[in-house]
Design an enzyme around this catalytic site. Structure first.
Site, PDB file in Angstrom:
ATOM      1  N   CYS A   1      -7.757   3.334   9.415  1.00  0.00           N
ATOM      2  CA  CYS A   1      -9.375   3.975   9.446  1.00  0.00           C
ATOM      3  C   CYS A   1     -10.252   2.954  10.728  1.00  0.00           C
ATOM      4  O   CYS A   1      -9.795   3.144  11.637  1.00  0.00           O
ATOM      5  CB  CYS A   1      -9.910   4.004   8.101  1.00  0.00           C
ATOM      6  SG  CYS A   1     -11.403   5.088   8.081  1.00  0.00           S
TER       7      CYS A   1
ATOM      8  N   HIS B   1      -6.005   7.517   5.181  1.00  0.00           N
ATOM      9  CA  HIS B   1      -5.836   6.542   4.151  1.00  0.00           C
ATOM     10  C   HIS B   1      -4.623   6.620   3.533  1.00  0.00           C
ATOM     11  O   HIS B   1      -4.638   7.385   2.423  1.00  0.00           O
ATOM     12  CB  HIS B   1      -7.180   6.568   3.278  1.00  0.00           C
ATOM     13  CG  HIS B   1      -8.369   5.809   3.824  1.00  0.00           C
ATOM     14  ND1 HIS B   1      -8.670   4.770   3.534  1.00  0.00           N
ATOM     15  CD2 HIS B   1      -9.386   6.635   4.490  1.00  0.00           C
ATOM     16  CE1 HIS B   1      -9.809   4.581   4.184  1.00  0.00           C
ATOM     17  NE2 HIS B   1     -10.297   5.442   4.768  1.00  0.00           N
TER      18      HIS B   1
ATOM     19  N   GLU C   1      -3.309   4.949   1.355  1.00  0.00           N
ATOM     20  CA  GLU C   1      -3.384   4.327  -0.029  1.00  0.00           C
ATOM     21  C   GLU C   1      -4.411   5.490  -0.871  1.00  0.00           C
ATOM     22  O   GLU C   1      -4.172   5.261  -2.076  1.00  0.00           O
ATOM     23  CB  GLU C   1      -4.022   3.005   0.075  1.00  0.00           C
ATOM     24  CG  GLU C   1      -5.561   3.036  -0.211  1.00  0.00           C
ATOM     25  CD  GLU C   1      -6.508   3.529   1.322  1.00  0.00           C
ATOM     26  OE1 GLU C   1      -7.574   3.897   1.158  1.00  0.00           O
ATOM     27  OE2 GLU C   1      -5.574   3.642   2.252  1.00  0.00           O
TER      28      GLU C   1
END
Length: 387
Positions: free
Chosen positions: A274, A359, A361
Site C-alpha cells: 500500500c 493488502h 494480509e
C-alpha cells in the site's frame, strides 16, 4: 436521539442522528464497500484524516472484539452509516460498536442515505467534510469543510508511526496462528510459534497488526522502526529483509522515506504494501497521483501480468502509482487493477525489491493474495544463501 449533520465542501448537507462520541471533526469523506470488518477499518492507521462511509446498510451486529484491532487505537476521524444494529451477537464480542466509539472519542452519524452519499462521492470524488453533533449551522459547516487543507501534500505518517523501535512478539505467544486458534476456542491450547529464522526490519508508516502476524507466521523476527529511521540505522540492525508498511496521507509528502528506501535498494530484499508500495515507487523514480475516490473494499480484482491470474483483493488507498513515470529498464509493473487499469504492483528488474498496492494480509477481506508473505520469505532465503 441527538441530531447530527454531515456537510461537504460542495454544499451538500446530510442530516441524521448522532452515533458514538459527541463533537465536530473535519476530514476527507470516503466510502468502503466491505460488508464486514468495521472494527478493522476504524483501527487501520491508513484512515487517519478521513471519515469512512460504510456502504453496507446495517453495521454493528457482531460487536467489538479487542483481539481484532489492527492498531493500538482507532484512527478514522468519524464513522458514517445507515443503521446501527440494535443487538450484537458473537461469542468473542466484549462491547458494542457505539460503546467502543464512545470509549475512543469517535463521533459518527447514522440514519442518512449512504447510497446517495456514496453516489455523490463517486461522481464528484472524495470530498472534504465536517461531521458535527454540536448543533453546528449547516452553512458554517460547509465553509469549514471548504477551508480544511485536505490530504494532498500533507504528511500524516508522523502522526501514526511509533516513536521508538520495538520487537513484535519475541516469545511467539502473542501471535499464534491467530485465525485458527480463535475458531477452536480452546482455553489451554499451546499458542507458541516456531523460533524465527530470519530478521526483518519493518517500517511503521501506519502498520497493521495483521501484517506483523503474517510476517511472524513466515518465520521472521520483526523489529518495527519509526517512519523517519534512516537507511544507515536500519542496516545497523543487521536485517535479512526490510518491509515497508501501509499508512495514511499523500505518499509524495514523505520524502524522508523515499530517500531511506532509495539507499536500501540492493542492500537487502524489500517488500512493500500500500503506502509502502507507493514509497518504493517514489524511491525507484516514479510518481503518484490522487485517485478520484480511491479503492476501499474487499472485492477489487487484480491481474498478475506474468501469470495472467486474477485475485480478489482487499484495498484501502486514495493515491496510485503512475505506471508510466518510471525510468526505463529498472522497473516493471507486475499487477494492474481490472476495474480502472491502475498500477497494483511493481518489481525492480535487478534487485530484490517488490511491492503491491493492495493488502495481502486482508483484515478485513479475502485471503487470495496471502502468498506474497511466503514469496518474501523465499526471496530472503535466496539472498541469504548468495550473500
Amino acid at each position: 436521539m441527538k441530531k447530527a449533520i454531515l456537510a461537504l465542501e460542495d454544499g451538500s448537507v446530510f442530516e441524521g442522528h448522532a452515533l458514538g462520541a459527541e463533537g465536530t471533526v473535519t476530514a476527507e469523506v470516503c466510502f468502503n464497500t466491505s460488508m464486514t470488518g468495521y472494527q478493522e477499518i476504524l483501527t487501520d492507521p491508513s484512515y487517519k484524516g478521513q471519515m469512512v462511509t460504510l456502504t453496507y446498510p446495517e453495521i454493528g451486529n457482531y460487536g467489538i472484539i479487542p483481539e481484532d484491532d489492527e492498531s493500538y487505537q482507532p484512527h478514522a476521524s468519524g464513522l458514517i452509516i445507515r443503521e446501527l444494529s440494535p443487538v450484537r451477537s458473537n461469542f468473542r464480542s466484549k462491547l458494542s460498536l457505539e460503546e467502543y466509539m464512545l470509549q475512543h472519542g469517535i463521533p459518527g452519524i447514522m440514519h442518512i442515505d449512504t447510497r446517495a452519499l456514496t453516489k455523490r462521492l463517486r461522481v464528484e470524488g472524495a470530498l472534504k467534510g465536517v461531521l458535527s453533533t454540536d448543533g453546528l449551522d449547516s452553512e458554517q459547516a460547509v465553509i469549514m469543510a471548504q477551508e480544511w487543507h485536505g490530504l494532498v501534500g500533507h504528511d500524516y505518517v508522523k502522526q501514526v508511526s511509533c516513536q521508538q523501535k520495538f520487537q513484535w512478539d519475541v516469545d511467539g505467544k502473542q501471535n499464534p496462528n491467530w485465525h485458527d486458534d480463535y475458531q477452536k476456542n480452546t482455553e489451554n491450547a499451546d499458542l507458541s510459534m516456531a523460533k524465527p529464522e530470519f530478521h526483518v526490519v519493518a517500517y511503521d508508516f501506519g502498520i497493521k497488526y495483521n501484517i506483523l502476524r503474517r510476517l511472524r507466521e513466515q518465520g521472521f523476527q520483526i523489529t518495527v522502526v519509526p517512519a523517519e529511521t534512516g537507511a544507515k540505522q536500519v542496516m545497523e540492525l543487521r536485517p535479512d529483509g526490510v518491509f515497508l508498511s501501509n499508512g495514511p496521507g499523500d505518499p509524495a509528502a514523505v520524502t524522508y522515506a523515499h530517500q531511506a528506501v532509495r539507499e536500501l535498494i540492493g542492500q537487502v530484499p524489500i517488500f512493500g504494501i500500500c503506502l509502502g508500495h507507493q514509497i518504493l515507487s517514489h524511491a525507484l523514480g516514479g510518481r503518484t497521483y490522487k485517485l478520484k475516490f480511491g479503492h476501499r473494499g474487499g472485492n477489487q480484482p487484480v491481474k498478475d501480468l506474468k501469470s495472467g491470474e486474477v485475485k480478489i483483493t482487499s484495498q484501502n488507498h486514495g493515491f496510485a502509482v503512475d505506471s508510466g513515470s518510471f525510468p526505463e529498464g529498472d522497473v516493471e509493473v507486475t499487477h494492474i487493477n481490472l476495474n480502472d487499469k491502475t498500477c497494483e504492483g511493481v518489481r525492480h528488474t535487478k534487485h530484490s525489491a517488490f511491492s503491491v498496492q493492495y493488502h495481502p494480509e486482508a483484515a478485513p477481506g479475502p485471503n487470495d493474495a496471502t502468498y506474497f508473505f511466503s514469496e518474501f520469505r523465499a526471496e530472503v532465503e535466496t539472498w541469504k544463501k548468495n550473500a
